[in-house]
Design an enzyme around this catalytic site. Sequence first.
Site, PDB file in Angstrom:
ATOM      1  N   CYS A  13     -12.656  44.050   1.262  1.00  0.00           N
ATOM      2  CA  CYS A  13     -11.842  44.062   2.482  1.00  0.00           C
ATOM      3  C   CYS A  13     -10.371  43.996   2.088  1.00  0.00           C
ATOM      4  O   CYS A  13      -9.793  42.908   1.939  1.00  0.00           O
ATOM      5  CB  CYS A  13     -12.219  42.900   3.395  1.00  0.00           C
ATOM      6  N   THR A  71     -27.186  40.745  28.910  1.00  0.00           N
ATOM      7  CA  THR A  71     -27.978  39.644  29.436  1.00  0.00           C
ATOM      8  C   THR A  71     -28.077  38.546  28.385  1.00  0.00           C
ATOM      9  O   THR A  71     -27.951  38.804  27.182  1.00  0.00           O
ATOM     10  CB  THR A  71     -29.384  40.120  29.805  1.00  0.00           C
TER      11      THR A  71
END
Length: 455
Positions: free
Chosen positions: A95, A360
């Site tokens: 990264c 949900t």
Amino acid sequence: MIICTKKMDYRLGTQCQRVQNQVKVNSEKERASVLCMKALATRGRLDSVSQHMASHPQYLESFLRTQHYILYMDGPLPLQYRHYIAIMAAARHHCSYLVSLHTAQFLRAGGERLWLQGLESAPARLRHLDQINKVLAHQPWLTSRSHIQALLKSGEQCWSLAELVQAVVLLAHCHSLCSFVFGCGADAETMATPIPRIPHQQHQHQHHHSGTPPPYCPSDAANGNTATVPSHTVPLDRKPRRRSLDSSCDMAFLRERIQKSQEEKERRGEKLLHSQTLNTDAEDDEEMECWADPSRFVTDPDFGYQEFSRQDEDHLQVLRVQDYSWEDHGFSLVNRLYSDIGHLLDDRFRSVAALPSTHTPDLQRAIWNYIHWIYGIRYDDYNYGEVNQLLEKGLKPYIKAVACYPDATKTPICPLAWAALKPAEKVHVNLLVMEARLQAELLYALRAITQHMIA
């Protein structure tokens, strides 16, 4: 925690007060939005990670608070060690964004420039972290008591238990943040952003004691704590202005400032590119060294994620939540050994679960439990058939890639259903991935520490 009061005198105080009455904070969500916008504006620009997280200001506030505490507040590790550990963690996933960010912060904290030549140039104590860093990043279920003992019993270079706990929390935090960076494409978006020059004298003379916040931190605003950068720290034209957090500055005004700072940043980038072409002096070389090559800090680069085989479910490396959970075991241990961090981490886990979403609760739980499942963590009271039922085809491979090998997701293959989601919903999925991974790594590391303590 230091809270700035309204009576303090700031440069922008008068201007903020003029617009204060124009903004009415009608809900906690709006208040969080104002707070986060101020936190982002403090630095003069929106970094890519915060810009993505800002779609969920309630979570961003919790994230910034935790990150600031780990990197800058009370703790046994000196600041330069903390940033070097962050470099080591981010490098495991290649990264570049986080490696470069913490390279600059490492130098600002008074770190030795020699250490940035590679892991072999760092002190032995930091090199000893390489093994547990590698295991936690790619196969955390392999973390064992032997890893803890090796660090605590390594002669003159041994770690204290308190130091090790802070290091482990920092490693897990940065590993999981890599997943978010690549999942949202933040790494690619920020690679062209130049890092401000750090004067060479500062590298040699500026040192901070362990646990002492640096003179300037972009996440101070999330903690209600801002500070002025001394004149010797950055050039005069780049000094951020001190502002009162108790003044409700107009959102449009803040966005205008951020847009102007972005334009200034682009102009600085053009000037930097021109200077690189014409100049070869030491200062330019010094500035570009902030963009360190992640491979310098990686040993055994072929070690990576491997499938957690079902055949291993009866092996001791499997973590069953009824035997070791965050709520019943991990929280109390980490909070005892590293004061208050348990509360901050728990707040992050609760914040991401409470975010408003069209997903949900069952779907959110399926994402969380699926990530834990691929990391070898089992919930005996959960029907894993729901994972296949609730996660649409294509979403599982995406989630797994972001969680387990994020360095391969710079251009992630997103499922077709992904395009239909709103940006905030996409960020929400990546936040769930990040926090589930963070908790998984912490559970394995804290279980190993527990085994060491009771042995």
